[in-house]
Scaffold this motif. Sequence first.
Motif, PDB file in Angstrom:
ATOM      1  N   LYS A  43     -11.671   6.614  -6.769  1.00 17.58           N
ATOM      2  CA  LYS A  43     -11.482   6.723  -5.323  1.00 17.58           C
ATOM      3  C   LYS A  43     -10.173   7.468  -5.049  1.00 17.58           C
ATOM      4  N   GLN A  44      -9.146   7.148  -5.820  1.00 18.23           N
ATOM      5  CA  GLN A  44      -7.849   7.809  -5.672  1.00 18.23           C
ATOM      6  C   GLN A  44      -7.982   9.321  -5.891  1.00 18.23           C
ATOM      7  N   HIS A  45      -8.798   9.716  -6.832  1.00 15.86           N
ATOM      8  CA  HIS A  45      -9.016  11.138  -7.110  1.00 15.86           C
ATOM      9  C   HIS A  45      -9.663  11.828  -5.902  1.00 15.86           C
ATOM     10  N   ILE A  46     -10.566  11.145  -5.242  1.00 13.02           N
ATOM     11  CA  ILE A  46     -11.203  11.710  -4.041  1.00 13.02           C
ATOM     12  C   ILE A  46     -10.157  11.892  -2.944  1.00 13.02           C
ATOM     13  N   ILE A  47      -9.343  10.874  -2.719  1.00 14.92           N
ATOM     14  CA  ILE A  47      -8.309  10.950  -1.684  1.00 14.92           C
ATOM     15  C   ILE A  47      -7.322  12.069  -2.010  1.00 14.92           C
ATOM     16  N   GLU A  48      -6.938  12.144  -3.274  1.00 19.84           N
ATOM     17  CA  GLU A  48      -6.023  13.208  -3.719  1.00 19.84           C
ATOM     18  C   GLU A  48      -6.618  14.592  -3.431  1.00 19.84           C
ATOM     19  N   THR A  49      -7.888  14.759  -3.717  1.00 21.82           N
ATOM     20  CA  THR A  49      -8.562  16.035  -3.467  1.00 21.82           C
ATOM     21  C   THR A  49      -8.583  16.363  -1.978  1.00 21.82           C
ATOM     22  N   LEU A  50      -8.865  15.375  -1.158  1.00 23.94           N
ATOM     23  CA  LEU A  50      -8.898  15.592   0.291  1.00 23.94           C
ATOM     24  C   LEU A  50      -7.524  15.981   0.832  1.00 23.94           C
ATOM     25  N   VAL A  51      -6.478  15.320   0.358  1.00 20.57           N
ATOM     26  CA  VAL A  51      -5.121  15.645   0.802  1.00 20.57           C
ATOM     27  C   VAL A  51      -4.737  17.048   0.337  1.00 20.57           C
ATOM     28  N   ASP A  52      -5.025  17.345  -0.921  1.00 19.19           N
ATOM     29  CA  ASP A  52      -4.714  18.688  -1.447  1.00 19.19           C
ATOM     30  C   ASP A  52      -5.452  19.764  -0.655  1.00 19.19           C
ATOM     31  N   PHE A  90      -5.875  13.460   9.663  1.00 17.62           N
ATOM     32  CA  PHE A  90      -4.471  13.187   9.955  1.00 17.62           C
ATOM     33  C   PHE A  90      -4.296  12.803  11.411  1.00 17.62           C
ATOM     34  N   GLY A  91      -5.263  13.166  12.239  1.00 17.94           N
ATOM     35  CA  GLY A  91      -5.198  12.826  13.647  1.00 17.94           C
ATOM     36  C   GLY A  91      -5.543  11.379  13.923  1.00 17.94           C
ATOM     37  N   ASP A  92      -6.045  10.674  12.933  1.00 21.79           N
ATOM     38  CA  ASP A  92      -6.427   9.278  13.097  1.00 21.79           C
ATOM     39  C   ASP A  92      -5.244   8.395  12.698  1.00 21.79           C
ATOM     40  N   THR A  93      -4.713   7.676  13.648  1.00 20.73           N
ATOM     41  CA  THR A  93      -3.535   6.841  13.448  1.00 20.73           C
ATOM     42  C   THR A  93      -3.722   5.856  12.308  1.00 20.73           C
ATOM     43  N   GLU A  94      -4.843   5.178  12.285  1.00 27.50           N
ATOM     44  CA  GLU A  94      -5.094   4.166  11.253  1.00 27.50           C
ATOM     45  C   GLU A  94      -5.097   4.798   9.864  1.00 27.50           C
ATOM     46  N   VAL A  95      -5.668   5.986   9.747  1.00 25.56           N
ATOM     47  CA  VAL A  95      -5.693   6.665   8.446  1.00 25.56           C
ATOM     48  C   VAL A  95      -4.271   7.003   8.006  1.00 25.56           C
ATOM     49  N   LYS A 100      -0.002   5.948   4.146  1.00 22.20           N
ATOM     50  CA  LYS A 100       1.389   5.620   3.806  1.00 22.20           C
ATOM     51  C   LYS A 100       1.453   4.348   2.961  1.00 22.20           C
ATOM     52  N   ARG A 101       0.614   3.382   3.294  1.00 23.76           N
ATOM     53  CA  ARG A 101       0.646   2.085   2.625  1.00 23.76           C
ATOM     54  C   ARG A 101      -0.145   2.061   1.309  1.00 23.76           C
ATOM     55  N   PHE A 102      -1.366   2.631   1.316  1.00 23.71           N
ATOM     56  CA  PHE A 102      -2.263   2.466   0.173  1.00 23.71           C
ATOM     57  C   PHE A 102      -2.382   3.695  -0.731  1.00 23.71           C
ATOM     58  N   ALA A 103      -1.882   4.826  -0.278  1.00 22.77           N
ATOM     59  CA  ALA A 103      -1.916   6.034  -1.103  1.00 22.77           C
ATOM     60  C   ALA A 103      -0.549   6.716  -1.031  1.00 22.77           C
ATOM     61  N   PRO A 104       0.484   6.030  -1.532  1.00 20.18           N
ATOM     62  CA  PRO A 104       1.849   6.538  -1.369  1.00 20.18           C
ATOM     63  C   PRO A 104       2.083   7.912  -2.003  1.00 20.18           C
ATOM     64  N   ASN A 105       1.417   8.195  -3.113  1.00 16.66           N
ATOM     65  CA  ASN A 105       1.589   9.518  -3.736  1.00 16.66           C
ATOM     66  C   ASN A 105       1.034  10.620  -2.845  1.00 16.66           C
ATOM     67  N   GLU A 106      -0.066  10.348  -2.195  1.00 14.87           N
ATOM     68  CA  GLU A 106      -0.666  11.346  -1.302  1.00 14.87           C
ATOM     69  C   GLU A 106       0.158  11.454  -0.020  1.00 14.87           C
ATOM     70  N   TRP A 107       0.669  10.319   0.458  1.00 10.96           N
ATOM     71  CA  TRP A 107       1.533  10.361   1.637  1.00 10.96           C
ATOM     72  C   TRP A 107       2.782  11.194   1.327  1.00 10.96           C
ATOM     73  N   GLU A 108       3.290  11.070   0.097  1.00 14.75           N
ATOM     74  CA  GLU A 108       4.463  11.848  -0.298  1.00 14.75           C
ATOM     75  C   GLU A 108       4.187  13.351  -0.213  1.00 14.75           C
ATOM     76  N   LYS A 109       2.986  13.764  -0.563  1.00 15.65           N
ATOM     77  CA  LYS A 109       2.616  15.183  -0.443  1.00 15.65           C
ATOM     78  C   LYS A 109       2.631  15.621   1.024  1.00 15.65           C
ATOM     79  N   ILE A 110       2.104  14.771   1.875  1.00 18.87           N
ATOM     80  CA  ILE A 110       2.083  15.081   3.312  1.00 18.87           C
ATOM     81  C   ILE A 110       3.522  15.130   3.832  1.00 18.87           C
ATOM     82  N   ASP A 111       4.312  14.155   3.426  1.00 15.80           N
ATOM     83  CA  ASP A 111       5.717  14.099   3.825  1.00 15.80           C
ATOM     84  C   ASP A 111       6.458  15.354   3.360  1.00 15.80           C
ATOM     85  N   PRO A 156       3.225   7.476  11.069  1.00 12.92           N
ATOM     86  CA  PRO A 156       2.209   6.499  11.467  1.00 12.92           C
ATOM     87  C   PRO A 156       2.766   5.365  12.324  1.00 12.92           C
ATOM     88  N   ASP A 157       4.025   5.005  12.112  1.00 10.33           N
ATOM     89  CA  ASP A 157       4.618   3.923  12.896  1.00 10.33           C
ATOM     90  C   ASP A 157       4.706   4.287  14.378  1.00 10.33           C
TER      91      ASP A 157
END
Length: 187
Positions: A43-52, A90-95, A100-111, A156-157
């Motif tokens: 699942k993490q690989h899918i999220i990583e691909t979507l963020v990339d 990224f337009g979805d607040t909950e996402v 930020k909470r559950f995929a910190p490595n991917e959030w770091e890429k966005i950051d 997100p906050d």
Amino acid sequence: MKKRLQETVLELIVQKGLKFTMNDIAARQGISKRTIYEHFNSKQHIIETLVDDAIKEVKQREQMIFQQKNWSYEQKLKAVLLIVPSGLRFGDTEVLMQMKRFAPNEWEKIDHLLQDEWKTVQQIIELGIQEGEFRSLHVPSVIQLLRGASMAIFDPDFHTHEVKPLPEAVATMVDVVMHGMINKREL
């Protein structure tokens, strides 16, 4: 098949946020989990691909805008600052909060994108100043202002207390940056 799986995950993210499971993907596609694992190892690989993919989309759109020959620098700057990726929500607040909470490595890429990827914007501003379209300003200060505003808008906050969708918040930020807050009245 990989693209179809990604599209399915994007649909699931709209419905469930990042709380979707591999079983959800398989059920939605009518396939086995084994088929999913042929394309993504987790699942993490899918999220990583979507963020990339979302980050790649932002960079490609920036370059397409920058290369527009018949656009003013004001049009280019506004268009680049208004970019919100179309794929990952990224337009979805909950996402954003879940990322930020559950995929910190991917959030770091966005950051990183929000903090460090300002070369195209800097070029547009510098060229706009050279051509006399923008006032002569200290460009590093302008970039720092834009960086801070973007970080605040994409945080997100911020969205836990605000009901406006992210694209609308970005549009407000861009409008204030480009035109200020003063209501110009004829005297």
